[in-house]
Structure formats: structure tokens, C-alpha cells
Motif scaffolding. Structure first.
Motif, mmCIF file in Angstrom:
data_model
loop_
_atom_site.group_PDB
_atom_site.id
_atom_site.type_symbol
_atom_site.label_atom_id
_atom_site.label_comp_id
_atom_site.label_asym_id
_atom_site.label_seq_id
_atom_site.Cartn_x
_atom_site.Cartn_y
_atom_site.Cartn_z
ATOM 1 N N VAL A 47 37.842 34.484 50.425
ATOM 2 C CA VAL A 47 38.716 33.452 49.845
ATOM 3 C C VAL A 47 40.013 33.251 50.632
ATOM 4 N N PRO A 48 40.772 34.322 50.960
ATOM 5 C CA PRO A 48 42.010 34.096 51.731
ATOM 6 C C PRO A 48 41.765 33.406 53.070
ATOM 7 N N ASN B 257 43.108 33.054 39.134
ATOM 8 C CA ASN B 257 43.265 34.376 39.755
ATOM 9 C C ASN B 257 43.923 34.385 41.131
ATOM 10 N N ILE B 258 43.889 33.262 41.852
ATOM 11 C CA ILE B 258 44.385 33.244 43.228
ATOM 12 C C ILE B 258 45.546 32.262 43.413
ATOM 13 N N SER C 119 37.571 39.937 50.622
ATOM 14 C CA SER C 119 37.072 38.640 50.167
ATOM 15 C C SER C 119 37.246 37.567 51.238
ATOM 16 N N MET D 137 37.303 38.992 44.065
ATOM 17 C CA MET D 137 37.817 37.676 44.457
ATOM 18 C C MET D 137 39.283 37.745 44.883
ATOM 19 N N GLY D 138 39.549 37.334 46.114
ATOM 20 C CA GLY D 138 40.921 37.293 46.622
ATOM 21 C C GLY D 138 41.409 38.591 47.235
ATOM 22 N N SER D 139 40.591 39.658 47.217
ATOM 23 C CA SER D 139 41.011 40.933 47.799
ATOM 24 C C SER D 139 40.898 40.874 49.321
ATOM 25 N N THR E 119 36.394 39.356 39.377
ATOM 26 C CA THR E 119 37.843 39.218 39.534
ATOM 27 C C THR E 119 38.486 40.608 39.473
ATOM 28 N N LEU F 292 39.524 30.325 40.772
ATOM 29 C CA LEU F 292 40.517 30.345 41.854
ATOM 30 C C LEU F 292 41.914 30.017 41.317
#
Length: 196
Positions: free
Chosen positions: A38-39, A192-193, A36, A31-33, A63, A189
Motif C-alpha cells: 500500500v505505501p 486505516n491509512i 505492505s 495493511m499499510g505496514s 488491518t 484505506l
């Protein structure tokens, strides 16, 4: 990825008398890499429309902290030759979009699945099931006996807390027992982000 797993595991055949061991950890996008989505979704939030490939798409979720902890755990458990797969939750891509957008009905632009992209992630295939052992929090795919001097039966005997997976077993993001809710995704989120 499958080829790299097989090549890495087969390196155990070339170590000679050295104490080196090779095993693999297999999990979905972190998540968030960089891998991912997400960004990308966070950038699109300001535009008000989210571009996604398919509303039915699912993915596993892990995560950064969970992935690091799992690798460290596997370093302690490994014999050399195993593929370790954590038991982690899945999410529906549309629920991830809802969590990022803070809306139960976000504006979606469907762009279609890209070449080579899968609708669902599969971390253990039916072909691997014959050599897979299930533990409380993870699975271990044991290598074929022709690769190493120990076998699937040896592994089961020495790991009494593990159980043999059925021959028709597979571990994929769409058939997972645990799916994250929109609220659970929001919490992850934030933790972790979005904490910065």
C-alpha cells in the motif's frame, strides 16, 4: 516463516516445569505496514503509473487493529503448541491498485514476480490440513502428538465447537470465500491509512 513456526512450537518441549507456553499466530501482510504494498502504491499514485508484479496476484488482508485483536484473543485461547490462523478476506492486487488510483482502468507497468515471491498466499497447506481444526472465525493447526503431551483427538474432544478440516483442505488467498471489492478496499484505506 515455516521454519520459524516449527522452531517456536517445538520450544514447548524444553520448558520443563515452567508455566511458559509457546503458540504462533499466522496471518498475511498487515495493511499499510512496512511489508505492505500500500505505501508503495500511494507513492506511485502521483506518477500516474503503478508497477505491479502480476495482474492475477492475490493476497490476504488484515488491518493493524484486527491483527492486534486476534493476537489478544489467541493469548486467551492457547494451550501451547497451536498455530492460529484468522479467517480474513482476500483481495486481487489489481483491485487494490484500482482503489488507490480512483480509476477503473489505471496505467499498469508489469514488472514480473520477484524470486521467492508467490502469486498467492497460502496460510494452511494441504499437509497441515490433517491437523487443522476449523472454528467460526479462525483455524487452529494442532501440533503432531510427538511434540506435546496432548493430541489432535484430545483437542477436538475439548473443543466441541471446532470441526475437523477435510484432508484435501488448504487456505489460500486465491481460493478464499471472501474477496474485498474495490469499494470495500477504498473504505479500509480511508479508515486505516488515509485518515491522517
Amino acid at each position: 516463516k515455516l521454519t520459524s513456526d516449527k522452531l517456536f512450537i517445538s520450544a514447548n518441549n524444553y520448558i520443563g516445569k515452567r508455566k511458559t507456553k509457546f503458540s504462533v499466530v499466522r496471518y498475511g501482510n498487515v495493511m499499510g505496514s512496512k511489508g505492505s504494498i500500500v505505501p508503495i502504491l500511494l507513492k506511485e499514485k502521483s506518477k500516474g503509473t503503478f508497477s505491479i508484479t502480476d495482474k492475477n496476484m492475490t493476497r490476504f488482508n488484515i488491518t493493524m487493529r484486527q491483527s492486534i485483536d486476534f493476537v489478544i484473543k489467541c493469548l486467551k485461547l492457547m494451550r501451547g503448541g497451536e498455530i492460529f490462523v484468522p479467517k480474513i478476506p482476500s483481495y486481487k492486487l489489481i483491485d487494490l491498485v484500482k482503489a488507490v488510483s480512483d480509476s477503473s482502468n489505471p496505467k499498469i507497468n508489469l514488472i514480473g514476480i520477484r524470486p521467492g515471491e508467490k502469486l498467492h498466499e497460502e496460510m494452511i497447506s494441504v499437509n497441515d490440513a490433517l491437523n487443522t481444526v476449523e472454528f467460526q472465525n479462525h483455524y487452529v493447526i494442532v501440533p503432531s502428538s510427538e511434540f506435546l503431551n496432548w493430541s489432535y483427538k484430545d483437542y477436538l474432544k475439548s473443543h466441541k465447537n471446532g470441526k475437523k478440516c477435510p484432508s484435501n483442505f488448504s487456505y489460500s488467498s486465491d481460493k478464499n470465500k471472501k474477496f474485498l471489492t474495490v469499494q470495500e478496499i477504498k473504505t479500509l484505506l480511508k479508515k486505516n491509512i488515509l485518515k491522517n
